[in-house]
Design an enzyme around this catalytic site. Structure first.
Site: not given
Ligand SMILES: *Cc1c(COP(=O)(O)O)cnc(C)c1O
Length: 394
Positions: A58, A153, A277, A325
């Site tokens: 993802k 969630r 800065y 930046m």
């Molecule tokens: C992102 C995610 C994972 C992976 O999580 P990590 O901590 O990066 O291993 C596993 N299961 C779900 C449902 C996720 O959304």
């Protein structure tokens, strides 16, 4: 993270491993390390000998680029992600194995894409079951029914899971119902025991495959890996899921992304001189500082405090002064040989082989390695180590 804005006309920024664009606007560069991805996938397998492995890709493979990691991760048993467009990209790469939508579909018409691309999808709410019930499909769908084990969630609470299971498994649109849950505390003191107990209690007599563990659970809780699938995200990318309790060396993980640049300026400070800065850093002794061509607009965290580690010519030193930046200022005291043009490694692996784990940068900046990887800016050119046009291996 896509390639910078100087791609030749007609080159789609998401196409497979890109050589470094030319002309290079600035010395900044992100390098992806396929060998490290392979090593980390292997590491996951050693912790989950009884399970198949979802490679979680993802957020564009945690900022690495799906197309850039695909070859190294194709030894996984499936790819798990959130975004349907990313699922299309995985299929476009020729992957015919399992693809799982971790949050399922977002609207009814997404189910058509699932049918067409043979995507497996999570089902976490009644609306998704309603949509499936109304979906016209030739081929029944493989779904992962999600239990809410306390994260609150997504998913059905333990008392509602069985009703959802019964409804789902009665649908002609549904083939096999698998089960999944996602731990809120696999990386911490609370642990997974309560969640595991709830899950066992509610699902023990239900058929179907199970997917329980994320990275933290896979490394820390052998119980959770005794399931059909583990879902490995951050471990694949070399981040420790439970830093600072354990670091990536403890888990034998290798960095899969290096963010590097060069020094484009040197300043000689006298006691009392300040840097950047807000004059956040004041020299107490005469010292040299280097100005690195990287800033928050590249994805380096603006909240990195004085003392945040950085490598110059592979030698560990520290950030001094506020991150701006396009520039970061670093102490050259430990690297007297460094000068204009010296290599600066913000995280990952220096040319000399020294490693600076991303977690050691994220932590003082008040965040986690995950966020830094995902936040590398589109203006940063990306190369895949070993790919045509990429700098040689180290
Ligand atoms: C992102 C995610 C994972 C992976 O999580 P990590 O901590 O990066 O291993 C596993 N299961 C779900 C449902 C996720 O959304």
């Amino acid at each position: 993270m896509t390639a910078g804005p100087v791609l030749p006309m007609g080159v789609f920024p998401l196409s497979p491993p890109l050589p470094q664009p030319s002309p290079v606007p600035r010395p900044i560069l992100a390098t992806i390390h396929p060998e490290a991805l392979r090593h980390n996938l292997d590491r996951v397998r050693r912790s989950a000998l009884q399970s198949r492995v979802w490679a979680v890709v993802k957020a564009n493979a945690y900022g690495h680029g799906i197309e850039r990691v695909f070859d190294a991760l194709r030894g996984a048993d499936g790819f798990a992600l959130i975004d349907l467009a990313e699922a299309e990209r995985v299929r476009a790469l020729g992957w015919r194995g399992p693809v799982l939508l971790l949050e399922g579909v977002f609207e009814p018409r997404d189910l058509e894409l699932c049918s067409r691309l043979n995507l497996w999808h999570a089902v976490h709410c009644d609306e998704q079951i309603d949509w499936l019930a109304a979906h016209k499909t030739q081929v029944p769908h493989r779904v992962f029914l999600k239990m809410n084990s306390g994260m609150n969630r997504l998913g059905f609470t333990p008392d509602r899971l069985r009703t959802a299971w019964t409804r789902l498994s009665a649908l002609p649109q549904v083939d096999e119902v698998s089960l999944m849950m996602h731990f809120s505390d696999a990386d911490g003191a609370k642990g997974i025991e309560a969640a595991m107990r709830d899950f066992e209690r509610v699902t023990q007599d239900l058929p179907g495959e199970r997917s329980l563990a994320n990275s933290a659970a896979t490394l820390r809780h052998a119980d959770a890996t005794r399931a059909d699938w583990v879902r490995a995200g951050i471990v694949l990318y070399g981040g420790a899921p439970d830093y600072p309790e354990h670091d990536s060396a403890h888990w034998q993980l290798q960095p899969t992304m290096t963010l590097s640049t060069r020094l484009i300026g040197i300043q000689h400070l006298q006691p009392g001189d300040t840097v950047g800065y807000g004059s956040r850093f004041t020299a107490e002794v005469p010292m040299r500082i280097g100005v690195a061509a990287v800033g928050y607009a590249d994805g380096y965290p603006r909240h990195a405090p004085n003392g945040t580690p950085v490598l110059v010519d592979g030698v560990r030193t520290r950030v001094v002064g506020r991150v701006s930046m396009d520039m970061v200022t670093v102490d050259l005291t430990p690297v007297p040989g460094a000068g204009f043009g010296s290599e600066v490694t913000l995280w990952g692996r220096a040319a000399r082989g020294t490693v600076l784990p991303i977690d050691e940068v994220a932590h003082p900046a008040g965040t986690i390695g995950y966020e830094l990887m995902c936040a590398v800016a589109p203006r940063v050119p990306v190369v895949v180590e070993g790919a045509a046009g990429a700098p040689g291996g180290v």
